[in-house]
Design a protein around this motif. Structure first.
Motif, short mmCIF file in Angstrom:
data_model
loop_
_atom_site.label_atom_id
_atom_site.label_comp_id
_atom_site.label_asym_id
_atom_site.label_seq_id
_atom_site.Cartn_x
_atom_site.Cartn_y
_atom_site.Cartn_z
N UNK A 111 31.61 2.75 35.35
CA UNK A 111 31.05 1.86 36.36
C UNK A 111 29.67 2.33 36.82
N UNK A 112 28.84 2.74 35.88
CA UNK A 112 27.50 3.21 36.23
C UNK A 112 26.71 2.07 36.86
N UNK A 143 23.49 16.86 36.00
CA UNK A 143 24.24 15.79 35.34
C UNK A 143 23.32 14.57 35.20
N UNK A 144 23.38 13.93 34.04
CA UNK A 144 22.66 12.67 33.83
C UNK A 144 23.51 11.75 33.00
N UNK A 145 23.55 10.50 33.26
CA UNK A 145 22.98 9.83 34.43
C UNK A 145 23.97 9.87 35.60
N UNK A 146 23.43 9.74 36.79
CA UNK A 146 24.24 9.59 37.99
C UNK A 146 23.95 8.20 38.55
N UNK A 193 28.37 6.79 42.41
CA UNK A 193 29.11 8.00 42.05
C UNK A 193 29.30 8.89 43.27
N UNK A 194 30.50 9.45 43.40
CA UNK A 194 30.85 10.28 44.56
C UNK A 194 30.35 11.71 44.36
N UNK A 195 29.64 12.22 45.36
CA UNK A 195 29.06 13.57 45.33
C UNK A 195 30.11 14.62 45.00
#
Length: 142
Positions: A10-11, A32-35, A39-41
Motif C-alpha cells: 500500500x505504498x 529504508x527506501x521507499x517509505x 507507513x508507520x514509524x
C-alpha cells in the motif's frame, strides 16, 4: 529496501514538498527506501534513538524543535505533515513542545515518555493514565 523487509503493498507517494522532505528524512535515518506517507514509524523499525535522529534532521530542515512524543501522536509522515501544516497556523500544545537543555524536570519528561511508549506497545491506556497521574502528583510536590 532493508534486507528482510517485506515489500509494501500500500505504498502512497508524497503528495507535496513537505511530505517529500519528511519522506527523505525518514528514508535517510531509517535506511529504508521507499517509505510511503502512510507507513508507520514503529513498524519500519523506528524507536527512541532513531526518533531523536529524525527530530534533529527535521530541526535542520524546517527550523522546528519537536517533542519526541510526536511519533506516538502521529506515527506516519502524512499525520506528521498535517501537524506541521497546522503548526504554521496555530500551535497544538500537546505535540510541538520546545525542548530546553538543562530543564530540571527532564526526569519527569523521560518518565512520561516511558509510560506513553510502553502503553502504546502493550495497547493499554491504563498504564499510561496511571503513570501520568503518578508523574502529575510528583510534579506538584516538586
Amino acid at each position: 529496501m532493508k534486507v528482510g523487509q517485506e515489500p509494501k503493498e500500500t505504498y502512497v507517494a508524497p503528495q507535496d514538498e513537505l511530505e517529500l522532505k519528511l519522506t527523505k528524512i525518514w528514508e535517510k535515518v531509517l535506511g529504508i527506501q521507499p517509505i510511503g506517507i502512510k507507513d508507520n514509524f514503529f513498524n519500519l523499525g523506528g524507536h527512541s534513538i532513531i526518533g531523536m535522529q529524525v527530530l534533529k534532521e527535521i530541526e535542520k530542515a524546517f527550523g522546528k524543535q519537536l517533542s519526541p512524543s510526536i511519533f506516538v501522536d502521529t506515527q506516519t509522515i502524512e499525520n506528521l505533515a498535517n501537524l506541521l501544516r497546522q503548526h504554521d497556523n496555530s500551535t497544538p500544545r500537546h505535540s510541538l513542545i520546545p525542548l530546553q537543555q538543562g530543564n530540571s524536570k527532564s526526569f519527569l519528561f523521560s518518565a512520561f515518555m516511558i509510560f506513553r511508549v510502553t502503553s502504546y506497545f502493550i495497547k493499554s491506556d491504563t498504564l499510561f493514565k496511571a503513570g501520568s497521574a503518578l508523574l502529575w502528583i510528583t510534579s506538584i510536590r516538586n
